[in-house]
Design a protein around this motif. Structure first.
Motif, PDB file in Angstrom:
ATOM      1  N   SER A   1       3.333  21.760  -0.730  1.00 13.71           N
ATOM      2  CA  SER A   1       4.263  20.646  -0.900  1.00 13.71           C
ATOM      3  C   SER A   1       3.488  19.352  -1.091  1.00 13.71           C
ATOM      4  CB  SER A   1       5.187  20.542   0.320  1.00 13.71           C
ATOM      5  OG  SER A   1       4.433  20.357   1.506  1.00 13.71           O
ATOM      6  N   SER A   2       4.193  18.346  -1.557  1.00 16.95           N
ATOM      7  CA  SER A   2       3.546  17.063  -1.809  1.00 16.95           C
ATOM      8  C   SER A   2       3.145  16.411  -0.494  1.00 16.95           C
ATOM      9  CB  SER A   2       4.492  16.141  -2.579  1.00 16.95           C
ATOM     10  OG  SER A   2       5.697  15.949  -1.859  1.00 16.95           O
ATOM     11  N   PRO A   3       2.101  15.577  -0.511  1.00 17.39           N
ATOM     12  CA  PRO A   3       1.641  14.912   0.712  1.00 17.39           C
ATOM     13  C   PRO A   3       2.684  13.944   1.234  1.00 17.39           C
ATOM     14  CG  PRO A   3       0.533  14.036  -1.216  1.00 17.39           C
ATOM     15  CD  PRO A   3       1.294  15.230  -1.681  1.00 17.39           C
ATOM     16  N   PRO A   4       2.490  13.420   2.448  1.00 15.00           N
ATOM     17  CA  PRO A   4       3.476  12.492   3.029  1.00 15.00           C
ATOM     18  C   PRO A   4       3.828  11.374   2.059  1.00 15.00           C
ATOM     19  CG  PRO A   4       1.783  13.016   4.628  1.00 15.00           C
ATOM     20  CD  PRO A   4       1.354  13.645   3.337  1.00 15.00           C
ATOM     21  N   GLU A   5       5.120  11.083   1.985  1.00 12.85           N
ATOM     22  CA  GLU A   5       5.589  10.060   1.052  1.00 12.85           C
ATOM     23  C   GLU A   5       4.911   8.719   1.354  1.00 12.85           C
ATOM     24  OE1 GLU A   5       9.811   8.148  -0.520  1.00 12.85           O
ATOM     25  OE2 GLU A   5       9.792   9.712   1.020  1.00 12.85           O
ATOM     26  N   GLY A   6       4.394   8.113   0.346  1.00 16.27           N
ATOM     27  CA  GLY A   6       3.717   6.823   0.505  1.00 16.27           C
ATOM     28  C   GLY A   6       2.215   6.915   0.402  1.00 16.27           C
ATOM     29  N   ALA A   7       1.635   8.099   0.712  1.00 14.71           N
ATOM     30  CA  ALA A   7       0.176   8.231   0.661  1.00 14.71           C
ATOM     31  C   ALA A   7      -0.375   7.973  -0.737  1.00 14.71           C
ATOM     32  CB  ALA A   7      -0.245   9.602   1.174  1.00 14.71           C
ATOM     33  N   PRO A   8       0.211   8.573  -1.798  1.00 14.64           N
ATOM     34  CA  PRO A   8      -0.271   8.237  -3.146  1.00 14.64           C
ATOM     35  C   PRO A   8      -0.080   6.762  -3.492  1.00 14.64           C
ATOM     36  CG  PRO A   8       0.977  10.283  -3.190  1.00 14.64           C
ATOM     37  CD  PRO A   8       1.187   9.669  -1.832  1.00 14.64           C
ATOM     38  N   ALA A   9       1.006   6.166  -2.979  1.00 17.86           N
ATOM     39  CA  ALA A   9       1.237   4.746  -3.251  1.00 17.86           C
ATOM     40  C   ALA A   9       0.176   3.884  -2.581  1.00 17.86           C
ATOM     41  CB  ALA A   9       2.629   4.343  -2.755  1.00 17.86           C
ATOM     42  N   PHE A  10      -0.190   4.231  -1.348  1.00 18.50           N
ATOM     43  CA  PHE A  10      -1.246   3.485  -0.657  1.00 18.50           C
ATOM     44  C   PHE A  10      -2.593   3.662  -1.352  1.00 18.50           C
ATOM     45  CE2 PHE A  10       1.553   3.753   3.237  1.00 18.50           C
ATOM     46  CZ  PHE A  10       1.802   2.390   3.286  1.00 18.50           C
ATOM     47  N   MET A  11      -2.829   4.862  -1.909  1.00 16.21           N
ATOM     48  CA  MET A  11      -4.047   5.067  -2.669  1.00 16.21           C
ATOM     49  C   MET A  11      -4.066   4.174  -3.909  1.00 16.21           C
ATOM     50  SD  MET A  11      -4.651   9.209  -2.468  1.00 16.21           S
ATOM     51  CE  MET A  11      -6.232   9.113  -3.315  1.00 16.21           C
ATOM     52  N   ALA A  12      -2.900   4.028  -4.549  1.00 20.43           N
ATOM     53  CA  ALA A  12      -2.802   3.156  -5.727  1.00 20.43           C
ATOM     54  C   ALA A  12      -3.055   1.695  -5.353  1.00 20.43           C
ATOM     55  CB  ALA A  12      -1.428   3.312  -6.374  1.00 20.43           C
ATOM     56  N   ILE A  13      -2.511   1.275  -4.214  1.00 17.49           N
ATOM     57  CA  ILE A  13      -2.745  -0.095  -3.749  1.00 17.49           C
ATOM     58  C   ILE A  13      -4.223  -0.307  -3.457  1.00 17.49           C
ATOM     59  CG2 ILE A  13      -2.290  -1.729  -1.874  1.00 17.49           C
ATOM     60  CD1 ILE A  13       0.495  -0.446  -1.623  1.00 17.49           C
ATOM     61  N   SER A  14      -4.848   0.701  -2.840  1.00 13.15           N
ATOM     62  CA  SER A  14      -6.277   0.614  -2.554  1.00 13.15           C
ATOM     63  C   SER A  14      -7.090   0.492  -3.838  1.00 13.15           C
ATOM     64  CB  SER A  14      -6.731   1.849  -1.772  1.00 13.15           C
ATOM     65  OG  SER A  14      -8.127   1.871  -1.618  1.00 13.15           O
ATOM     66  N   LEU A  15      -6.709   1.251  -4.871  1.00 10.06           N
ATOM     67  CA  LEU A  15      -7.410   1.169  -6.149  1.00 10.06           C
ATOM     68  C   LEU A  15      -7.260  -0.217  -6.768  1.00 10.06           C
ATOM     69  CD1 LEU A  15      -6.636   4.634  -7.788  1.00 10.06           C
ATOM     70  CD2 LEU A  15      -8.895   3.684  -7.325  1.00 10.06           C
ATOM     71  N   ALA A  16      -6.050  -0.778  -6.691  1.00  8.86           N
ATOM     72  CA  ALA A  16      -5.827  -2.116  -7.238  1.00  8.86           C
ATOM     73  C   ALA A  16      -6.679  -3.158  -6.510  1.00  8.86           C
ATOM     74  CB  ALA A  16      -4.348  -2.474  -7.143  1.00  8.86           C
ATOM     75  N   LEU A  17      -6.716  -3.059  -5.180  1.00  8.95           N
ATOM     76  CA  LEU A  17      -7.546  -3.981  -4.399  1.00  8.95           C
ATOM     77  C   LEU A  17      -9.031  -3.762  -4.690  1.00  8.95           C
ATOM     78  CD1 LEU A  17      -5.725  -3.856  -0.940  1.00  8.95           C
ATOM     79  CD2 LEU A  17      -5.646  -5.700  -2.625  1.00  8.95           C
ATOM     80  N   SER A  18      -9.410  -2.518  -4.943  1.00  7.83           N
ATOM     81  CA  SER A  18     -10.813  -2.210  -5.261  1.00  7.83           C
ATOM     82  C   SER A  18     -11.228  -2.861  -6.571  1.00  7.83           C
ATOM     83  CB  SER A  18     -11.016  -0.698  -5.340  1.00  7.83           C
ATOM     84  OG  SER A  18     -10.738  -0.072  -4.110  1.00  7.83           O
ATOM     85  N   VAL A  19     -10.319  -2.875  -7.544  1.00  5.62           N
ATOM     86  CA  VAL A  19     -10.608  -3.530  -8.822  1.00  5.62           C
ATOM     87  C   VAL A  19     -10.822  -5.028  -8.612  1.00  5.62           C
ATOM     88  CG1 VAL A  19      -9.662  -4.127 -11.083  1.00  5.62           C
ATOM     89  CG2 VAL A  19      -9.392  -1.809 -10.203  1.00  5.62           C
ATOM     90  N   ILE A  20      -9.951  -5.640  -7.808  1.00  6.63           N
ATOM     91  CA  ILE A  20     -10.089  -7.070  -7.520  1.00  6.63           C
ATOM     92  C   ILE A  20     -11.398  -7.350  -6.804  1.00  6.63           C
ATOM     93  CG2 ILE A  20      -9.094  -9.014  -6.243  1.00  6.63           C
ATOM     94  CD1 ILE A  20      -6.342  -7.702  -6.652  1.00  6.63           C
ATOM     95  N   PHE A  21     -11.721  -6.503  -5.816  1.00  4.67           N
ATOM     96  CA  PHE A  21     -12.971  -6.685  -5.073  1.00  4.67           C
ATOM     97  C   PHE A  21     -14.177  -6.525  -5.987  1.00  4.67           C
ATOM     98  CE2 PHE A  21     -16.437  -4.701  -2.538  1.00  4.67           C
ATOM     99  CZ  PHE A  21     -16.755  -5.812  -1.768  1.00  4.67           C
TER     100      PHE A  21
END
Length: 235
Positions: A108-128
């Motif tokens: 089954s898919s991972p806990p709801e929100g985990a992929p979204a948090f990964m996406a937010i982390s990637l966006a912040l990583s680009v800014i950093f």
């Protein structure tokens, strides 16, 4: 010489490490639905007789599925082409390729929100990455480099890096535990059926290796950013 080596490492090597970390994280996040369809995945279920006939080395043909944060790619047999589901931060994995006696319910898919948090982390990583690189090369920017000299800008960059690192690492650990348990439950169910069970095996994929390497690289620029403020605070 030691000072020049230290300066060169901080100014030129750490931005390269950060770029490498960003690319590895991005590849692991987009695979397998967008790219690297059968090469990179968080979890794979592939044909194998290792669980139903221990010690057997015979080649097995059967269905396969490759799971990622945004969806899955699957095929009905080794010669069939891969069919990838549309990418989504709330993926639904296609397990219809398996027979009824396959314990596909544990996939089954991972806990709801985990992929979204990964996406937010990637966006912040680009800014950093952009800010960290600009701070490192501010001495080459002339008057425009004055902006990156400001302690407040450098402090903001460090905080962005910390949040991106911790958020991404925490999300990845949650997904790793989720898929690790899914693989264990799947394999135990297959073994419980004995020699009559489906000839399949589940394994956590190489995407996690890419993620761990990425965050090992990511940690270095973050530590360098924090070290600058530690030195300033103790003057």
């Amino acid at each position: 010489m030691l000072a020049d080596l230290s300066k060169g490492t901080i100014l030129y090597f750490t931005p390269v490490l950060m770029l490498t970390a960003l690319l590895l994280s991005l590849f692991a996040y987009l695979a397998p639905t967008v790219m690297l369809h059968s090469q990179v995945a968080l979890l794979t279920v592939t044909p194998s007789s290792a669980l139903t006939q221990p010690g057997s080395s015979n080649a097995v043909d059967g269905p396969s599925i490759f799971l990622g944060p945004l969806g899955s790619c699957s095929r009905t047999n080794n010669e069939a082409g891969l069919i990838c589901a549309p990418s989504s931060i709330s993926p639904v994995y296609n397990t219809s390729i398996f027979t009824s006696d396959t314990p596909s319910s544990v996939i089954s898919s991972p806990p709801e929100g985990a992929p979204a948090f990964m996406a937010i982390s990637l966006a912040l990583s680009v800014i950093f990455f952009i800010m960290y690189t600009a701070i490192s090369f501010r001495h080459l920017m002339g008057k425009a480099g004055a902006v990156w000299e400001k302690p407040s800008v450098q402090r903001f960059s460090a905080w962005i890096g910390i949040f991106a690192f911790l958020l991404g690492l925490a999300s990845s650990l949650i997904i790793f535990m989720w898929f690790g348990k899914a693989a264990d439950d799947f394999n135990q169910s297959i073994q419980g059926q004995g020699s009559n069970g489906p000839q399949l095996i589940a394994n956590t994929g190489n995407a996690f290796t890419m993620i761990w390497v990425a965050y090992a690289f990511f940690a270095i620029p973050v530590v360098v950013s924090l070290a600058k403020f530690h030195v300033l605070a103790t003057k």
